[in-house]
Design an enzyme around this catalytic site. Sequence first.
Site, short mmCIF file in Angstrom:
data_model
loop_
_atom_site.label_atom_id
_atom_site.label_comp_id
_atom_site.label_asym_id
_atom_site.label_seq_id
_atom_site.Cartn_x
_atom_site.Cartn_y
_atom_site.Cartn_z
N GLY A 96 2.17 -59.96 -32.37
CA GLY A 96 1.36 -61.11 -31.96
C GLY A 96 0.76 -61.79 -33.18
O GLY A 96 0.60 -61.16 -34.25
N THR B 124 -0.99 -63.13 -22.93
CA THR B 124 -1.46 -64.47 -23.30
C THR B 124 -0.69 -65.59 -22.60
O THR B 124 -0.88 -66.76 -22.92
CB THR B 124 -1.38 -64.67 -24.84
OG1 THR B 124 -0.05 -64.36 -25.27
CG2 THR B 124 -2.37 -63.78 -25.55
N THR C 277 -11.82 -64.83 -25.10
CA THR C 277 -11.31 -66.20 -25.09
C THR C 277 -12.31 -67.23 -24.57
O THR C 277 -13.18 -66.92 -23.74
CB THR C 277 -10.04 -66.26 -24.21
OG1 THR C 277 -9.63 -67.61 -24.05
CG2 THR C 277 -10.30 -65.68 -22.82
N ASP C 278 -12.13 -68.46 -25.02
CA ASP C 278 -12.86 -69.61 -24.49
C ASP C 278 -12.55 -69.83 -22.99
O ASP C 278 -13.30 -70.49 -22.30
CB ASP C 278 -12.47 -70.87 -25.28
CG ASP C 278 -10.97 -71.07 -25.40
OD1 ASP C 278 -10.25 -70.06 -25.54
OD2 ASP C 278 -10.50 -72.22 -25.35
N TYR D 122 -5.74 -66.02 -15.96
CA TYR D 122 -5.89 -65.47 -17.32
C TYR D 122 -7.37 -65.33 -17.67
O TYR D 122 -7.82 -64.29 -18.16
CB TYR D 122 -5.18 -66.39 -18.32
CG TYR D 122 -5.47 -66.10 -19.77
CD1 TYR D 122 -4.90 -65.02 -20.42
CD2 TYR D 122 -6.31 -66.95 -20.51
CE1 TYR D 122 -5.17 -64.77 -21.76
CE2 TYR D 122 -6.58 -66.71 -21.85
CZ TYR D 122 -6.01 -65.62 -22.47
OH TYR D 122 -6.27 -65.37 -23.80
N1 LIG Z 1 -3.56 -67.62 -28.58
C1 LIG Z 1 -4.71 -68.23 -28.32
O1 LIG Z 1 -4.82 -69.46 -28.38
C2 LIG Z 1 -5.93 -67.42 -27.98
C3 LIG Z 1 -7.10 -68.11 -27.62
C4 LIG Z 1 -8.24 -67.36 -27.30
C5 LIG Z 1 -8.20 -66.00 -27.35
N2 LIG Z 1 -7.05 -65.36 -27.67
C6 LIG Z 1 -7.07 -63.91 -27.67
O2 LIG Z 1 -6.71 -63.48 -28.97
C7 LIG Z 1 -6.03 -62.22 -28.87
C8 LIG Z 1 -4.73 -62.29 -29.67
O3 LIG Z 1 -3.90 -63.27 -29.09
P1 LIG Z 1 -2.59 -63.80 -29.85
O4 LIG Z 1 -2.70 -65.27 -29.90
O5 LIG Z 1 -2.36 -63.03 -31.09
O6 LIG Z 1 -1.49 -63.42 -28.76
P2 LIG Z 1 0.10 -63.26 -28.91
O7 LIG Z 1 0.58 -63.89 -30.17
O8 LIG Z 1 0.66 -63.72 -27.61
O9 LIG Z 1 0.30 -61.70 -29.03
C9 LIG Z 1 0.05 -60.85 -27.96
C10 LIG Z 1 0.03 -59.44 -28.48
O10 LIG Z 1 -0.24 -58.58 -27.38
C11 LIG Z 1 0.69 -57.52 -27.40
N3 LIG Z 1 0.99 -57.07 -26.03
C12 LIG Z 1 1.24 -57.82 -24.94
N4 LIG Z 1 1.49 -57.02 -23.88
C13 LIG Z 1 1.39 -55.74 -24.32
C14 LIG Z 1 1.55 -54.49 -23.72
N5 LIG Z 1 1.87 -54.35 -22.42
N6 LIG Z 1 1.37 -53.38 -24.47
C15 LIG Z 1 1.06 -53.46 -25.79
N7 LIG Z 1 0.90 -54.64 -26.42
C16 LIG Z 1 1.07 -55.77 -25.71
C17 LIG Z 1 1.93 -58.12 -28.03
O11 LIG Z 1 2.69 -57.05 -28.53
P3 LIG Z 1 4.28 -57.18 -28.88
O12 LIG Z 1 4.33 -57.62 -30.30
O13 LIG Z 1 4.77 -55.80 -28.64
O14 LIG Z 1 4.86 -58.17 -27.93
C18 LIG Z 1 1.33 -58.99 -29.11
O15 LIG Z 1 1.06 -58.23 -30.28
C19 LIG Z 1 -5.87 -61.94 -27.38
O16 LIG Z 1 -6.91 -61.10 -26.95
C20 LIG Z 1 -6.04 -63.29 -26.73
O17 LIG Z 1 -6.52 -63.19 -25.41
C21 LIG Z 1 -5.92 -66.04 -27.99
#
Ligand SMILES: NC(=O)c1ccc[n+]([C@@H]2O[C@H](COP(=O)([O-])OP(=O)(O)OC[C@H]3O[C@@H](n4cnc5c(N)ncnc54)[C@H](OP(=O)(O)O)[C@@H]3O)[C@@H](O)[C@H]2O)c1
Length: 298
Positions: A15, A67, A106-107, A130
């Site tokens: 991620g 996500t 998250t927001d 979500y």
């Molecule tokens: N993206 C945004 O705009 C945003 C905004 C606000 C908050 N956030 C928060 O920030 C954090 C990081 O988000 P991100 O943007 O880095 O998300 P991302 O790029 O979609 O990555 C998701 C991560 O979660 C892991 N994952 C998903 N399902 C899983 C499972 N069943 N078991 C183990 N690992 C799993 C994935 O692992 P794999 O590599 O194995 O797939 C990946 O490393 C999250 O808590 C998200 O809610 C994100």
Amino acid sequence: MTNSAERIAIIGGAGQLARALKARAQAEGLDWVGLARPEIDLERPETLWPALDAAGPRLVISAAAWTGVDQAEAEEARAHAINAIAPGEMARWCAANEAALLHVSTDYVFDGEATIPYPPDHPPHPVSAYGRGKLAGETLVRERLGRHLIVRTGWVYDGEGHNFLTTMLRLAAERDVVRVVADQTGAPTYAADLASGLLAMGRQVLAAADGSLFGTFHLTSAGVTSWFGFAEAIFEEWAARGHVCPCVEAISTDEWPTPARRPKFSVLDCTATQDRFGIALPHWRGGLSRCFAARDEA
Ligand SMILES: NC(=O)c1ccc[n+]([C@@H]2O[C@H](COP(=O)([O-])OP(=O)(O)OC[C@H]3O[C@@H](n4cnc5c(N)ncnc54)[C@H](OP(=O)(O)O)[C@@H]3O)[C@@H](O)[C@H]2O)c1
């Protein structure tokens, strides 16, 4: 040099935030271990215990999540398992092992109806599956563990992986005109900047003896824009690198229907993070330039 009294477990695989955290932890010479699939599967929270037992961290950073905001509407139970039950289990492990948990949220726990930036204590009111799952995760973490840091962020992107920036660059190669929503406001947050800030917060938590740093905080880039403004800035950077860019057309949320509702106003007030930790992320526009510079070097 750090020692095992400062070991950090970073939960998440490829991620965008997990990768940035691991790169930053490595660059800073921290004592860290990454936990990801297949060793752990957040849909099977029981896989967390043996992995965490073996890693023995003093701080767990939970950077993995479901996500897929739109997909969560159809698969809310699975999203809930990953975004609520699993962090709740991490909190239980931390409580049993005198460790701290930095949980990324998250927001989208807010409804986006505010007109001034959301402080951390603003009542949450998610408008999507979500958002409900992430809020349930926060609640379980708070209930089960005093030594928690819940850090909400928003609009996270990186130079690779699946995110708004890489989607825009893909569309640039395919289309002459790209239509982008202009009535949602937020702070695009470069994953590398966020990772630096989170690790700095985590290090302070490890160093603080009195527990005064625990609680709920916000951390995003400074400044605000719309998705439209963000797209224009992305194409500015892309054009400066000699690429032909599409015309960006501003549209309203109503013209871009999606299964999940998104908050219109996603601006988080990060003042408490600055006051308590002395940490503030740079302006989003500078973050975007540095993201492109890092892409150039890769
Ligand atoms: N993206 C945004 O705009 C945003 C905004 C606000 C908050 N956030 C928060 O920030 C954090 C990081 O988000 P991100 O943007 O880095 O998300 P991302 O790029 O979609 O990555 C998701 C991560 O979660 C892991 N994952 C998903 N399902 C899983 C499972 N069943 N078991 C183990 N690992 C799993 C994935 O692992 P794999 O590599 O194995 O797939 C990946 O490393 C999250 O808590 C998200 O809610 C994100």
